[in-house]
Scaffold this motif. Sequence first.
Motif, short mmCIF file in Angstrom:
data_model
loop_
_atom_site.label_atom_id
_atom_site.label_comp_id
_atom_site.label_asym_id
_atom_site.label_seq_id
_atom_site.Cartn_x
_atom_site.Cartn_y
_atom_site.Cartn_z
N PHE A 486 8.50 12.25 -5.93
CA PHE A 486 8.75 13.70 -5.91
C PHE A 486 9.44 14.16 -7.19
CE2 PHE A 486 11.82 17.10 -5.26
CZ PHE A 486 10.98 18.14 -4.89
N LEU A 487 10.50 13.47 -7.60
CA LEU A 487 11.26 13.89 -8.77
C LEU A 487 10.42 13.79 -10.05
CD1 LEU A 487 14.73 12.26 -7.99
CD2 LEU A 487 14.15 14.69 -7.90
N THR A 488 9.58 12.79 -10.13
CA THR A 488 8.70 12.67 -11.30
C THR A 488 7.79 13.88 -11.43
OG1 THR A 488 8.71 10.25 -11.16
CG2 THR A 488 6.92 11.26 -12.41
N ILE A 489 7.13 14.24 -10.33
CA ILE A 489 6.22 15.38 -10.36
C ILE A 489 6.99 16.69 -10.54
CG2 ILE A 489 4.47 16.65 -9.06
CD1 ILE A 489 3.81 14.02 -7.62
N ALA A 490 8.14 16.80 -9.87
CA ALA A 490 8.91 18.03 -9.93
C ALA A 490 9.39 18.35 -11.35
CB ALA A 490 10.11 17.93 -8.98
N TRP A 491 9.93 17.34 -12.04
CA TRP A 491 10.42 17.60 -13.39
C TRP A 491 9.30 17.66 -14.41
CZ3 TRP A 491 14.75 19.77 -14.54
CH2 TRP A 491 15.80 19.70 -13.64
N PHE A 492 8.19 17.01 -14.13
CA PHE A 492 7.01 17.20 -14.97
C PHE A 492 6.58 18.66 -14.92
CE2 PHE A 492 2.36 17.21 -15.54
CZ PHE A 492 2.26 16.56 -16.76
N PHE A 493 6.63 19.24 -13.74
CA PHE A 493 6.31 20.66 -13.57
C PHE A 493 7.30 21.55 -14.31
CE2 PHE A 493 7.18 24.57 -11.19
CZ PHE A 493 5.93 25.17 -11.19
N LEU A 494 8.59 21.29 -14.14
CA LEU A 494 9.61 22.16 -14.72
C LEU A 494 9.66 22.08 -16.25
CD1 LEU A 494 12.52 21.63 -12.18
CD2 LEU A 494 11.13 23.69 -12.48
N LEU A 495 9.25 20.97 -16.83
CA LEU A 495 9.27 20.81 -18.28
C LEU A 495 7.94 21.18 -18.94
CD1 LEU A 495 11.20 17.41 -18.47
CD2 LEU A 495 12.07 19.65 -19.19
N ALA A 496 6.96 21.52 -18.14
CA ALA A 496 5.62 21.80 -18.68
C ALA A 496 5.54 23.22 -19.26
CB ALA A 496 4.57 21.64 -17.59
N PRO A 497 4.64 23.44 -20.21
CA PRO A 497 4.45 24.79 -20.76
C PRO A 497 3.64 25.69 -19.83
CG PRO A 497 2.96 23.26 -21.83
CD PRO A 497 3.84 22.44 -20.94
N THR A 498 2.95 25.09 -18.88
CA THR A 498 2.14 25.86 -17.94
C THR A 498 2.64 25.57 -16.53
OG1 THR A 498 0.25 25.56 -19.41
CG2 THR A 498 -0.21 26.40 -17.21
#
Length: 593
Positions: A486-498
């Motif tokens: 969960f945390l991997t996907i969540a922070w991937f989302f929050l750090l993404a440009p889109t």
Amino acid sequence: MNFKQMDNRKINIGGFLLTILMAAIAILSFKFRFENNEPGPIPLIVGLFLLGSMIYIALLHDLSRLKPTRTLLLIIWGFAFLMRIVLLFSTPILELDIYRYMWDGEVVSSGHSPYEFSPQQVIDSATQRGSSETRLSKLAELSTSSEAVHTILSRVHYSEITTIYPPVSQFVFAVAAFCTPENSNISTHLIVMKFWIIFFDLFTIWGIQKLLALNGLSPAWILSYAWCPLILKEFANSGHLDSIAVCFMVWACFFLLKSVKNSTSQSITPEPKKQLAYSALGILFFSLSVGAKLFPVILLPILFIFLWKIQSFKRASFVTTATVLVSMLICSPMFIPRLSEKIEVVHETQNSADNFELSNPTHPSLDDSPPLPIDYELPQKEDSKTGIKEFLSHWEMNDFLFMLIHENLKPNPEKEDEKLWFSILPESFVEQISQKTSSITETSSSNIPFMLTRLITLFAFGMLIVWLCIRIEKKPTQQIFLESVFLTIAWFFLLAPTQNPWYWTWALPFIPFARNKVWHYLAGLLFIYYLRFWFIHQWKSTLVPGTNFNGGPFFDFVITWIEFGPWLIALIIVAILRKRFRNTSSISELKKT
């Protein structure tokens, strides 16, 4: 596990209210038909989804007090199914991606590659006089095979860009096209496509229930996904393909965990034959999830560490290597160049040079869609991978953390009043960094800020992965692994440009394993994104009163602070308080001993 007795009436009332809200949204959705000139009642729709999100949050807070009975599960499943059926027949709200899916499905089902030609090339070819026996001309014929197919092609978003969707998703699109009766109208095409999206969505709920049972958690937590308004909007209404990848990813996690455990006891492992079978299924489903959408590859490092610590280095290496190889094989049609295709494209371009000119396509209005990146350039015909490259190198939408860094690395505007208030880095420092990076990489200075921001956020994400791997190495339990997913996907989302709202659906199946409950609120807040279209419509060519921004920039640089700012602060505060509480509890235990 002890549960306080509680009447299911509150769940029934909550499910009934959410169903009524979804029915109201389904009725209002017809005001968002593609052919309508007005943008539709956007504030009302956003308000209804926010109201539904508040009901959803209230229900989540009561889940721990519910006894997980068969009746409760039937209630959750029943309302989940009913809400999806209601939205199945609705019109996609502020969404155009599904038309790309349907066109890709028609292309694949007719035996052609969706990666070779952009929809705009097909449109242009169809308008030319005469025809030749080429793949492009055959696609042009396909585009006029029925009124519905012609309409679908004309509505494809960013039609000058080739598709970015991987082969597994393309297969599902083709199945939907195959299942659609000939000469069907556009509504039937939409319903059939959304049916398959919902099909995978329902299987995801079942997979989550299996994961919860595997870890000894209440199966009632399937409500966190099954009744989530964001899931309902993005899958049952908008028909986003992400449900395909999410479904395979959830089942991949289940099978891989079953390969190391067959009960709630960490020490019990399945028989060798069953272990091998579960591992094979896990590898296959993980690869299929990558083949549906590429994002699950970010989970490979934590998967490797978990399998290493709970089994062996050899088994971890085998599973991850096999997953990579199978994923590459599945995705190969996207990336392996086809020399014959390129030669034929060049040949056709030369033959039609006298009467063919690639014109700028007519984009959907800003009322219906986000704008192209500022530095976007029309892709060349012979580049069959333009879609992927453009998405990775230019796209920026609804971001917050990425935007903060990116805007600080941009050169200051000539007019002082155009400078953003959160752009605080000295101009001399920014120019020096930009010039040095440009000379080293031989990249245009206009692309440097985005590239540097990408590097910074990737480094931050890499550090997160290292921390999660260390955490799993110290305590390789299944719940720690699923929380790390969960945390991997969540922070991937929050750090993404889109940060499109439907990207958050990647993380939602694993939210029952997140210990910081502030995460539950993000799904509701992401509905604010849809107000962007309203702001653009209201202040398309004029300034928002009291600001120096038109509607789009006002949302990007002001409203996103409301969307993410307070929530991020709450997330950090709760995380700090939880850590202090754990430390205090540990000290108290030591004093007792």
